[in-house]
Design an enzyme around this catalytic site. Structure first.
Site, PDB file in Angstrom:
ATOM      1  N   CYS A 143      -0.976  -6.531   4.876  1.00  0.00           N
ATOM      2  CA  CYS A 143      -0.365  -5.351   5.484  1.00  0.00           C
ATOM      3  C   CYS A 143      -0.236  -5.477   7.002  1.00  0.00           C
ATOM      4  O   CYS A 143       0.700  -4.941   7.596  1.00  0.00           O
ATOM      5  CB  CYS A 143      -1.210  -4.103   5.210  1.00  0.00           C
ATOM      6  SG  CYS A 143      -2.228  -4.147   3.750  1.00  0.00           S
TER       7      CYS A 143
ATOM      8  N   ASP B  34      -7.115  -0.681   2.395  1.00  0.00           N
ATOM      9  CA  ASP B  34      -7.642  -0.098   1.162  1.00  0.00           C
ATOM     10  C   ASP B  34      -7.717  -1.084   0.002  1.00  0.00           C
ATOM     11  O   ASP B  34      -8.630  -1.025  -0.816  1.00  0.00           O
ATOM     12  CB  ASP B  34      -6.784   1.106   0.751  1.00  0.00           C
ATOM     13  CG  ASP B  34      -6.994   2.289   1.681  1.00  0.00           C
ATOM     14  OD1 ASP B  34      -7.655   2.113   2.715  1.00  0.00           O
ATOM     15  OD2 ASP B  34      -6.496   3.381   1.380  1.00  0.00           O
TER      16      ASP B  34
ATOM     17  N   CYS C 100      -1.166  -0.596   7.129  1.00  0.00           N
ATOM     18  CA  CYS C 100      -1.869  -0.140   5.930  1.00  0.00           C
ATOM     19  C   CYS C 100      -2.106   1.367   5.959  1.00  0.00           C
ATOM     20  O   CYS C 100      -2.024   2.007   7.005  1.00  0.00           O
ATOM     21  CB  CYS C 100      -3.182  -0.888   5.748  1.00  0.00           C
ATOM     22  SG  CYS C 100      -3.863  -0.674   4.088  1.00  0.00           S
ATOM     23  N   ASP C 101      -2.476   1.892   4.798  1.00  0.00           N
ATOM     24  CA  ASP C 101      -2.471   3.327   4.500  1.00  0.00           C
ATOM     25  C   ASP C 101      -2.880   4.247   5.641  1.00  0.00           C
ATOM     26  O   ASP C 101      -2.096   5.075   6.096  1.00  0.00           O
ATOM     27  CB  ASP C 101      -3.382   3.598   3.302  1.00  0.00           C
ATOM     28  CG  ASP C 101      -2.895   2.909   2.042  1.00  0.00           C
ATOM     29  OD1 ASP C 101      -1.951   2.121   2.120  1.00  0.00           O
ATOM     30  OD2 ASP C 101      -3.477   3.155   0.980  1.00  0.00           O
ATOM     31  N   LYS C 102      -4.134   4.176   6.074  1.00  0.00           N
ATOM     32  CA  LYS C 102      -4.644   5.157   7.031  1.00  0.00           C
ATOM     33  C   LYS C 102      -4.181   4.872   8.448  1.00  0.00           C
ATOM     34  O   LYS C 102      -4.234   5.735   9.318  1.00  0.00           O
ATOM     35  CB  LYS C 102      -6.182   5.211   7.007  1.00  0.00           C
ATOM     36  CG  LYS C 102      -6.777   5.402   5.626  1.00  0.00           C
ATOM     37  CD  LYS C 102      -6.191   6.589   4.896  1.00  0.00           C
ATOM     38  CE  LYS C 102      -6.538   6.568   3.436  1.00  0.00           C
ATOM     39  NZ  LYS C 102      -5.978   5.447   2.664  1.00  0.00           N
TER      40      LYS C 102
ATOM     41  N   CYS D 168       1.493  -2.809   0.596  1.00  0.00           N
ATOM     42  CA  CYS D 168       1.748  -2.692  -0.840  1.00  0.00           C
ATOM     43  C   CYS D 168       3.158  -2.160  -1.088  1.00  0.00           C
ATOM     44  O   CYS D 168       3.578  -1.171  -0.487  1.00  0.00           O
ATOM     45  CB  CYS D 168       0.716  -1.788  -1.494  1.00  0.00           C
ATOM     46  SG  CYS D 168      -0.966  -2.416  -1.358  1.00  0.00           S
TER      47      CYS D 168
ATOM     48  N   GLU E  32     -11.151   6.486  -2.514  1.00  0.00           N
ATOM     49  CA  GLU E  32     -10.097   6.456  -3.522  1.00  0.00           C
ATOM     50  C   GLU E  32     -10.657   5.872  -4.812  1.00  0.00           C
ATOM     51  O   GLU E  32     -11.548   5.020  -4.782  1.00  0.00           O
ATOM     52  CB  GLU E  32      -8.914   5.611  -3.049  1.00  0.00           C
ATOM     53  CG  GLU E  32      -8.147   6.253  -1.915  1.00  0.00           C
ATOM     54  CD  GLU E  32      -6.956   5.426  -1.463  1.00  0.00           C
ATOM     55  OE1 GLU E  32      -6.780   4.298  -1.962  1.00  0.00           O
ATOM     56  OE2 GLU E  32      -6.196   5.910  -0.611  1.00  0.00           O
TER      57      GLU E  32
ATOM     58  N   SER F 175      -5.556   6.426  -4.826  1.00  0.00           N
ATOM     59  CA  SER F 175      -4.567   5.560  -4.220  1.00  0.00           C
ATOM     60  C   SER F 175      -3.181   6.039  -4.612  1.00  0.00           C
ATOM     61  O   SER F 175      -2.990   6.629  -5.677  1.00  0.00           O
ATOM     62  CB  SER F 175      -4.777   4.126  -4.716  1.00  0.00           C
ATOM     63  OG  SER F 175      -3.643   3.330  -4.448  1.00  0.00           O
TER      64      SER F 175
END
Length: 574
Positions: A56, A88, A129-131, A201, A451, A477
């Site tokens: 990521c 994650d 990435c996510d956060k 992702c 998650e 997730s």
């Protein structure tokens, strides 16, 4: 006084570059090779979440260089710095996941500290990435200096024996392997091909959901959030962002001019329309909080309820982010929502134009079926639904994209942490029809609101995705699918009803009507509450201890400070 110096007179960097008293500060800048002209130009922080933890983030430093070139070409002085990311996919399924949500606050805090400490005038933020996406945007809103967000781009899909695969298939493969449907050799083969490039992702999981938000909310340049990480066009977007930030400085267009209540509603609409991650219902309230805007889980859910689901994206659909970009990108999705009354077209964006102006030349692409017209949706209500009831007075959230059954009733099977639930799934000691309850995993109780992808994916891999339900005060997730309800609040750690449930209690879930109930009377719940005692968290020091002391409820975004409403002076105005 020339135009550049005139602009500098109102910018934060004047405190470190202008006047005789700042000679020591300028000496440091000369030590790094800056020229006199560069020192007296606006300073643009170029922050990236680059690291070597996961694909990521691995391309972010390269993209930052292109952004810096854009800044320099337009008469600014770029100053690059990095902050952390907790990825994650690597943190999932073990204690490392407790670090994920707190990392959002650390990213925002560290970017704020760097910009404040060095008096930067503007911010370009790159995240993968996510956060890291909401964390970077939260810093922009908190500082309120002219800012542009850049997503690092999604990963390309893998190919396993002719089938397109993502990391979601990897987590579900663990479940298949546990029941003998996948051999050791098959598992080894798929793990080697599932993630073939740099990038986050690839499906509409949390990273791509928040990337979609970045364009819809107006903080990212149109099309920039859709291009996969390996595509060379990413460098062009970064260069353009560097050039554009100088225009925003000159025009004094700031993030809070862009992120209004209407813009937040636009962001929620694209989440629903794309079948996005339930985590958006945590991050949008947190971003609103930085602006001093009240916009909680219930406000997000209200938009979800009236927005059609139109983008056929994984995990519930067929396509990945690369496919949507090639079909027309996020602007194609936004255009059909705007044309059918689901977006506010008058919101300002970082282009200096409104949403409607940005989308004016976007033409519908009839040669694709990734995105449906908003008047011919996959389903008439959004891919994400808010829920409320005696089991979740502060609300809960469920992703219904791709689900056929939206109601479930069954007996509770209660676990006080994810590890115990995963062990039960792995050993198949649960039963078809159970409602698996995982509690004490909320923001405070975890601490960190983990998650549950490892558990939900294993269930799906065992073929039980539609035969059991799962509820938790933790998170899911964006890759989670099945009847999985997260963010149940109040959380168990503060005495929420989820902490009072016992094995065998009958739980009724109705995503059609947005209700979540346990068949207990108010009197029965009150009696159980008398016997309930708070638990000590599993940590006694360090960042997770600090987080547990400060963090608020999920319904308001799990934030850790008073936000814009408590602000006494805006950094951008120092």
């Amino acid at each position: 006084m020339d135009a550049k110096t005139n602009i500098k007179a109102r910018l934060p960097s004047r405190h470190v570059t202008e006047g005789p008293a700042r000679a020591p500060h300028r000496s440091y800048l000369y030590a790094m090779g800056l020229t006199t002209e560069q020192i007296h130009q606006p300073f643009v922080g170029v922050a990236s979440c680059w690291n070597e933890a996961a694909p990521c983030n691995i391309s972010l430093m390269r993209q930052a260089q292109a952004a810096k070139k854009g800044v320099a070409s337009a008469g600014g002085t770029p100053r690059e710095f990095c902050t952390i990311t907790v990825t994650d996919g690597i943190a999932m399924g073990h204690e490392g996941m407790r670090s994920s949500l707190p990392s959002r606050e650390t990213i925002a805090d560290s970017v704020e500290l760097t910009v404040r400490g060095h008096s930067y005038d503007a911010l370009i933020g790159l995240a993968g990435c996510d956060k890291s996406l909401p964390g970077m945007m939260m810093a922009m809103l908190r500082l309120n200096v002219p800012s542009i967000f850049i997503y690092g781009g999604s990963i390309l899909p893998g190919n396993f024996r002719g089938q397109q695969v993502t990391v979601q298939d990897m987590f579900e493969a663990v479940g298949k392997h546990s029941v003998g449907e996948m051999s050791d050799e098959d598992l080894d083969e798929i793990e080697r091909v599932a993630c073939p490039s740099a990038g986050a992702c690839g499906a509409q999981f949390t990273a791509n959901t928040m990337a979609t938000v970045s364009e819809a909310i107006g903080l990212a340049l149109p099309y920039s959030a859709g291009a996969p990480a390996p595509y060379e066009i990413r460098d062009s977007f970064c260069m353009a962002a560097g050039e554009k930030i100088m225009d925003l400085i000159a025009r004094n267009i700031r993030p809070r001019d862009i992120v209004t209540r209407k813009a937040l509603e636009n962001a929620a609409a694209v989440v629903a329309a794309s079948g996005g991650s339930t985590n958006a219902a945590l991050h949008l309230p947190a971003m609103a909080h930085e602006c001093g805007i009240e916009f909680d889980l219930f406000d997000v859910a209200e938009i979800f309820k009236k927005t059609p689901y139109v983008a056929d994206l994984k995990p519930g659909g067929r396509y990945v982010a690369k496919d949507m970009f090639e079909a027309g990108g996020i602007p194609l999705l936004m255009k059909t929502l705007l044309d059918h009354g689901h977006l506010h077209g008058d919101c300002m964006t970082v282009t200096g134009r409104t949403v409607a102006e940005n989308l004016k030349s976007v033409k519908w692409n009839p040669h694709q079926d990734v995105v449906r017209p908003a008047d011919k949706p996959i389903t008439v209500t959004g891919g994400v639904v808010g829920m409320k009831g005696n089991l979740a007075p502060d609300g809960a959230i469920v992703k219904v994209a791709g689900m056929s059954e939206l109601k479930f009733t069954g007996p509770a099977r209660v676990f006080d942490c994810e590890e115990d639930a995963f062990e039960a799934v792995e050993k198949r000691t649960y039963k078809e029809g159970d409602v698996i309850v995982i509690r004490y995993e909320g923001p405070k109780g975890g601490p960190g609101m983990r998650e549950m992808l490892a558990t939900t994916a294993a269930l799906y891999g065992q073929g039980m995705g539609g035969k059991v339900a799962l509820i938790t005060d933790g998170r899911f997730s964006g890759a989670t699918r099945g009847f999985c309800i997260g963010h149940v609040g109040p959380e168990a750690a503060v005495g929420g009803p989820i902490g009072l449930i016992r094995d065998g209690d009958i739980i009724e879930l109705d995503a059609d009507n947005g209700t979540i109930h346990v068949r207990l009377t108010d009197a029965e719940l009150a009696e159980r509450r008398k016997a309930w005692k708070p638990r000590e968290t599993s940590v006694g020091s360090g960042i997770l201890w600090k987080y547990a002391q400060q963090v608020g409820p999920a319904v308001k975004g799990a934030v850790t400070h008073p936000g814009g409403a408590g602000e006494k002076a805006c950094y951008a105005d120092i």
